[in-house]
Structure formats: structure tokens, C-alpha cells
Scaffold this motif. Structure first.
Motif: not given
Length: 216
Positions: A28-33, A90-94, A137-144, A192-199
Motif C-alpha cells: 500500500k505504501g507504493l500508493f501513499v505520498k 521481481s526481476e524488474e525491481n529488486e 495486496q491483490v494489485i501487488h500480485y500483478f506488479t511482481v 503501472e503506477e506501482a512500478k513507476y513509484y517503486a523505480k
């Protein structure tokens, strides 16, 4: 994505593997500013792994006991076989990883299991939707997992007259806002939002680490 099939969830090796990683609980922290997630992950990366005795509430113990029965029920319901996997990396983001409740051998279908108390289970049945506190948590499955095509969310309660099962895919619309101020987007758009913020988060962490290293 890398599957760690041999590692048992909740084991010391599992805790060490997920150290300084963003799993389902922190997703959830990936969507919190705010800097909360940044400080949390950075603090872990700047220090060695710290073994801790995990606190387990009665509700958590109940969930652990019921999860195998929920998984068996879901397998009969879907006709699928879900593997028990310790960690998905994830192999995109450690920074990104996940401990799935179950995933098929081809990585295309996963499941998230919840064993709520009486009141919460009834609320979920009546609303007929995945609780807002679990949607990240559901979103995170698809993110990873880039191969993931669909996920089955199940609220399992043996005492109830029926269980709740919801199948979602990347095109499923979700609300990341509130009832009064909804923010509707598809799961893929949220990914896509989660991946962008994680990067951005990883870049920020790497920059601070480099700066701190130069001061030593």
C-alpha cells in the motif's frame, strides 16, 4: 520473476530473504505520498538482517490453521492446482517481492486467502467485493508477476453459510479512492503506477546509499 519454491514461509530463511523488500503487507505504501516506506526500506538496507520473534495473534493463528482448507476448497472450486511457494521475486525491481498464498505452476493464476472473523466476513458477503484494505495486496500480485493473468480472492469461513470468491484480472476496475471520492482505474493501470513509484523509490534509495558510502 524468480520463484523460491524450497523456502518455507515464516521460516528464518524466509524472513531473511524478504528483508528490505516490499511484499504484500507493505505494498500500500507504493500508493501513499509520504516517506514512510522509503525510510522503512532504507533503514533495513543500511543495517544487517535483524532476526525477530514474529508476533502472532489469535486471528493470525486461526488464519494459518484454516488456510490449507481454504486452498483445498478453492482448488475444487476452480479445478486448478495451486503450488505453495515461499517467495516470488521481481526481476524488474529488486525491492519488489511477494509471498503468495498459492500459484499455479505456469505462474498464470494465483490466489489470495483471507479468513475473517464473523462480522468482517458478513460485511464482505453483503458488499460482494474485495475489501479496500486488501486491494493493494491483490494489485501487488500483478506488479511482481508479469505472467499473472488472473487472481482468485477468497474469504473463507467454515462457520458461515457460504464463502466469498472473486476472480479478477488486469482489466478489472478497482477503486483506490474512497466511497465519497472514488478513484477508479484498472488493475493494470494500478500496476503501472506501482512500478513507476517503486523505480523512483529504488533510485532514491540508491542515491542516499551512495552519499552515505562516500561519508565513511
Amino acid at each position: 520473476m524468480i520463484r523460491y519454491n524450497e523456502i518455507e514461509q515464516k521460516s528464518q530463511e524466509w524472513h531473511e530473504l524478504k528483508w528490505a523488500k516490499i511484499g504484500g503487507t507493505l505494498s500500500k505504501g507504493l500508493f501513499v505520498k509520504s516517506d514512510t516506506l522509503f525510510i522503512d526500506i532504507l533503514s533495513q538496507r543500511m543495517e544487517d538482517f535483524e532476526p525477530t520473534d514474529s508476533y502472532t495473534s489469535d486471528a493470525m493463528e486461526r488464519g494459518n490453521e484454516l488456510e490449507p482448507f481454504a486452498l483445498d476448497y478453492l482448488e475444487q472450486y476452480t479445478g486448478l492446482t495451486f503450488d505453495s511457494v515461499g517467495w516470488l521475486q521481481s526481476e524488474e525491481n529488486e525491492l519488489l517481492g511477494l509471498s503468495p498464498d498459492g500459484i499455479t505452476s505456469d505462474n498464470k493464476v494465483a490466489c489470495e486467502i483471507k479468513c475473517f472473523g464473523r462480522k468482517k466476513h458478513t460485511e464482505v458477503i453483503l458488499k460482494d467485493e474485495i475489501p479496500s484494505e486488501n486491494i493493494h495486496q491483490v494489485i501487488h500480485y500483478f506488479t511482481v508477476n508479469n505472467d499473472l493473468e488472473e487472481l482468485h480472492f477468497i474469504a473463507f469461513r467454515p462457520e458461515a453459510k457460504r464463502h466469498f470468491i472473486k476472480k479478477v484480472d488486469r482489466s478489472t476496475e478497482i477503486n483506490l479512492g474512497t466511497e465519497k471520492k472514488p478513484r477508479i482505474l484498472t488493475i493494470q493501470e494500478a500496476v503501472e503506477e506501482a512500478k513507476y513509484y517503486a523505480k523512483e523509490l529504488l533510485n532514491k534509495i540508491n542515491k542516499v546509499e551512495d552519499e552515505e558510502e562516500s561519508k565513511i
